[in-house]
Design a protein around this motif. Structure first.
Motif, PDB file in Angstrom:
ATOM      1  N   ALA A 214      18.054 -80.903  -8.763  1.00  0.00           N
ATOM      2  CA  ALA A 214      18.762 -81.418  -7.588  1.00  0.00           C
ATOM      3  C   ALA A 214      18.112 -82.680  -7.035  1.00  0.00           C
ATOM      4  N   ILE A 215      16.784 -82.774  -7.106  1.00  0.00           N
ATOM      5  CA  ILE A 215      16.092 -83.927  -6.519  1.00  0.00           C
ATOM      6  C   ILE A 215      16.478 -85.216  -7.220  1.00  0.00           C
ATOM      7  N   ARG A 216      16.867 -85.124  -8.472  1.00  0.00           N
ATOM      8  CA  ARG A 216      17.233 -86.316  -9.223  1.00  0.00           C
ATOM      9  C   ARG A 216      18.539 -86.928  -8.729  1.00  0.00           C
ATOM     10  N   ARG A 217      19.290 -86.163  -7.942  1.00  0.00           N
ATOM     11  CA  ARG A 217      20.557 -86.664  -7.399  1.00  0.00           C
ATOM     12  C   ARG A 217      20.393 -87.265  -6.007  1.00  0.00           C
ATOM     13  N   LEU A 218      19.179 -87.187  -5.471  1.00  0.00           N
ATOM     14  CA  LEU A 218      18.930 -87.685  -4.119  1.00  0.00           C
ATOM     15  C   LEU A 218      18.214 -89.023  -4.172  1.00  0.00           C
ATOM     16  N   ASN A 219      18.618 -89.959  -3.308  1.00  0.00           N
ATOM     17  CA  ASN A 219      17.852 -91.186  -3.178  1.00  0.00           C
ATOM     18  C   ASN A 219      16.684 -90.949  -2.228  1.00  0.00           C
ATOM     19  N   ASP A 220      15.828 -91.952  -2.059  1.00  0.00           N
ATOM     20  CA  ASP A 220      14.623 -91.787  -1.237  1.00  0.00           C
ATOM     21  C   ASP A 220      14.959 -91.444   0.216  1.00  0.00           C
ATOM     22  N   GLN A 221      16.025 -92.053   0.756  1.00  0.00           N
ATOM     23  CA  GLN A 221      16.383 -91.825   2.152  1.00  0.00           C
ATOM     24  C   GLN A 221      16.793 -90.374   2.401  1.00  0.00           C
ATOM     25  N   TRP A 222      17.655 -89.845   1.537  1.00  0.00           N
ATOM     26  CA  TRP A 222      18.086 -88.461   1.703  1.00  0.00           C
ATOM     27  C   TRP A 222      16.942 -87.488   1.462  1.00  0.00           C
ATOM     28  N   PHE A 223      16.089 -87.800   0.508  1.00  0.00           N
ATOM     29  CA  PHE A 223      14.935 -86.944   0.250  1.00  0.00           C
ATOM     30  C   PHE A 223      14.036 -86.876   1.481  1.00  0.00           C
ATOM     31  N   ARG A 224      13.795 -88.042   2.092  1.00  0.00           N
ATOM     32  CA  ARG A 224      12.931 -88.089   3.265  1.00  0.00           C
ATOM     33  C   ARG A 224      13.513 -87.263   4.410  1.00  0.00           C
ATOM     34  N   ARG A 225      14.804 -87.351   4.634  1.00  0.00           N
ATOM     35  CA  ARG A 225      15.435 -86.603   5.712  1.00  0.00           C
ATOM     36  C   ARG A 225      15.347 -85.091   5.456  1.00  0.00           C
ATOM     37  N   ILE A 226      15.603 -84.677   4.233  1.00  0.00           N
ATOM     38  CA  ILE A 226      15.519 -83.255   3.908  1.00  0.00           C
ATOM     39  C   ILE A 226      14.087 -82.759   4.083  1.00  0.00           C
ATOM     40  N   ALA A 227      13.115 -83.559   3.614  1.00  0.00           N
ATOM     41  CA  ALA A 227      11.709 -83.172   3.757  1.00  0.00           C
ATOM     42  C   ALA A 227      11.325 -83.018   5.225  1.00  0.00           C
ATOM     43  N   LEU A 228      11.798 -83.919   6.067  1.00  0.00           N
ATOM     44  CA  LEU A 228      11.474 -83.846   7.494  1.00  0.00           C
ATOM     45  C   LEU A 228      12.096 -82.611   8.148  1.00  0.00           C
ATOM     46  N   TRP A 229      13.311 -82.251   7.726  1.00  0.00           N
ATOM     47  CA  TRP A 229      13.929 -81.041   8.274  1.00  0.00           C
ATOM     48  C   TRP A 229      13.153 -79.796   7.851  1.00  0.00           C
ATOM     49  N   VAL A 230      12.659 -79.776   6.622  1.00  0.00           N
ATOM     50  CA  VAL A 230      11.838 -78.644   6.174  1.00  0.00           C
ATOM     51  C   VAL A 230      10.541 -78.585   6.966  1.00  0.00           C
ATOM     52  N   ILE A 231       9.950 -79.751   7.231  1.00  0.00           N
ATOM     53  CA  ILE A 231       8.726 -79.804   8.040  1.00  0.00           C
ATOM     54  C   ILE A 231       8.994 -79.283   9.448  1.00  0.00           C
ATOM     55  N   MET A 232      10.127 -79.699  10.036  1.00  0.00           N
ATOM     56  CA  MET A 232      10.485 -79.211  11.367  1.00  0.00           C
ATOM     57  C   MET A 232      10.654 -77.693  11.369  1.00  0.00           C
ATOM     58  N   LEU A 233      11.262 -77.177  10.313  1.00  0.00           N
ATOM     59  CA  LEU A 233      11.444 -75.730  10.192  1.00  0.00           C
ATOM     60  C   LEU A 233      10.100 -75.024  10.142  1.00  0.00           C
ATOM     61  N   SER A 234       9.139 -75.607   9.427  1.00  0.00           N
ATOM     62  CA  SER A 234       7.811 -74.993   9.360  1.00  0.00           C
ATOM     63  C   SER A 234       7.139 -75.003  10.725  1.00  0.00           C
ATOM     64  N   GLY A 235       7.324 -76.105  11.469  1.00  0.00           N
ATOM     65  CA  GLY A 235       6.766 -76.164  12.820  1.00  0.00           C
ATOM     66  C   GLY A 235       7.408 -75.155  13.742  1.00  0.00           C
ATOM     67  N   LEU A 236       8.736 -75.006  13.635  1.00  0.00           N
ATOM     68  CA  LEU A 236       9.460 -74.048  14.468  1.00  0.00           C
ATOM     69  C   LEU A 236       9.005 -72.619  14.163  1.00  0.00           C
ATOM     70  N   TRP A 237       8.877 -72.300  12.870  1.00  0.00           N
ATOM     71  CA  TRP A 237       8.434 -70.964  12.500  1.00  0.00           C
ATOM     72  C   TRP A 237       7.010 -70.698  13.000  1.00  0.00           C
ATOM     73  N   THR A 238       6.154 -71.724  12.973  1.00  0.00           N
ATOM     74  CA  THR A 238       4.794 -71.565  13.460  1.00  0.00           C
ATOM     75  C   THR A 238       4.781 -71.251  14.945  1.00  0.00           C
ATOM     76  N   VAL A 239       5.634 -71.946  15.710  1.00  0.00           N
ATOM     77  CA  VAL A 239       5.730 -71.675  17.150  1.00  0.00           C
ATOM     78  C   VAL A 239       6.239 -70.252  17.394  1.00  0.00           C
ATOM     79  N   ILE A 240       7.280 -69.851  16.669  1.00  0.00           N
ATOM     80  CA  ILE A 240       7.850 -68.512  16.839  1.00  0.00           C
ATOM     81  C   ILE A 240       6.815 -67.440  16.521  1.00  0.00           C
ATOM     82  N   SER A 241       6.042 -67.640  15.450  1.00  0.00           N
ATOM     83  CA  SER A 241       5.040 -66.649  15.053  1.00  0.00           C
ATOM     84  C   SER A 241       3.891 -66.564  16.047  1.00  0.00           C
ATOM     85  N   SER A 242       3.776 -67.567  16.911  1.00  0.00           N
ATOM     86  CA  SER A 242       2.695 -67.535  17.908  1.00  0.00           C
ATOM     87  C   SER A 242       3.081 -66.756  19.152  1.00  0.00           C
ATOM     88  N   LEU A 243       4.374 -66.429  19.298  1.00  0.00           N
ATOM     89  CA  LEU A 243       4.854 -65.758  20.511  1.00  0.00           C
ATOM     90  C   LEU A 243       4.575 -64.260  20.445  1.00  0.00           C
TER      91      LEU A 243
END
Length: 243
Positions: A214-243
């Motif tokens: 699938a990554i071969r079908r993505l350009n750099d811009q779309w890859f970067r956006r998807i990566a950032l959303w995954v990073i945000m998800l990891s941050g959100l899960w970290t906050v939730i697990s701290s509650l």
């Protein structure tokens, strides 16, 4: 839980985690750990996830090996290893939930800024890997969260998807190997860990393979956006697990 249903759900979760790892080169533990830790004893789930993460990283590095920058990776690794013991000592001074909450909020904010188009490129990139590695090591030693700081920095530098995947994967492999050696020394690599890992390897391989395709079908811009959303998800899960 019925054994057949348990196995089917495990396969689905690991395929999804493998796909995420194959696509972005991180995120396997983010998806796999919350579920596996609920159905398998935590002392077994943690090494299982690390073993499978190593397998996913080895698959990705084969695909991205030509883009690895060893000079930057070694600086990152040494800085991270030097800071990891300090991260462990932070747990003696601060509450783990406080550390998770602070780290999660910080990661969410930085990822959000980048998604909104705000970035702060660093000219002396090689030197900048030292503080990035230190931060990664501190978080790894305290709350086992080494990937997001590195991913955020590479995204901030607007690194191309191939270089991004190669460098973060090479870094992940070294950390995986060191972590597995630590588990072996502490006696955590017991028979059920290997049994579960072997059962889950095929579904992990399928997920990673699809992600790499699938990554071969993505350009750099779309890859970067998807990566950032995954990073945000990891941050959100970290906050939730701290509650």
């Amino acid at each position: 839980m019925d054994s057949a249903f348990f196995l089917i759900v495990c396969i689905i979760v690991v395929v999804a985690a493998g796909f995420t790892q194959g696509l972005t080169s991180f995120g396997f533990a983010l998806i796999a750990m919350p579920f596996l830790a609920k159905v398998i004893p935590l002392q077994q789930a943690v090494p299982i996830v690390v073993i499978l993460s190593l397998c996913t990283n080895l698959m990705v590095i084969v695909d991205a090996r030509r883009h690895v920058d060893l000079k930057k990776i070694w600086i990152l690794i040494l800085s991270s290893l030097a800071a990891a013991p300090l991260g462990t000592s932070l747990l003696l001074l601060l509450d783990e939930r406080l550390l998770k909450a602070f780290a999660g909020v910080f990661i969410i904010l930085v990822a959000l800024l980048q998604l909104l188009g705000k970035s702060f490129p660093v000219k002396r990139e090689k030197l900048a890997f030292v503080p990035v590695g230190i931060l990664s090591g501190l978080l790894n030693g305290s709350i086992s969260m080494s990937g997001p700081p590195v991913a955020l920095f590479l995204s901030n530098q607007r690194v191309g998807k191939d270089t991004f995947r190669a460098n973060i994967t090479a870094y992940g492999i070294i950390l995986n190997v060191i972590t597995i050696c630590t588990y072996a020394y502490s006696g955590m690599l017991i028979k059920p860990v290997f049994t579960y890992s072997l059962w889950l390897v095929p579904s992990m391989l399928i997920g990673v393979f699809i992600g790499i395709k699938a990554i071969r079908r993505l350009n750099d811009q779309w890859f970067r956006r998807i990566a950032l959303w995954v990073i945000m998800l990891s941050g959100l899960w970290t906050v939730i697990s701290s509650l």
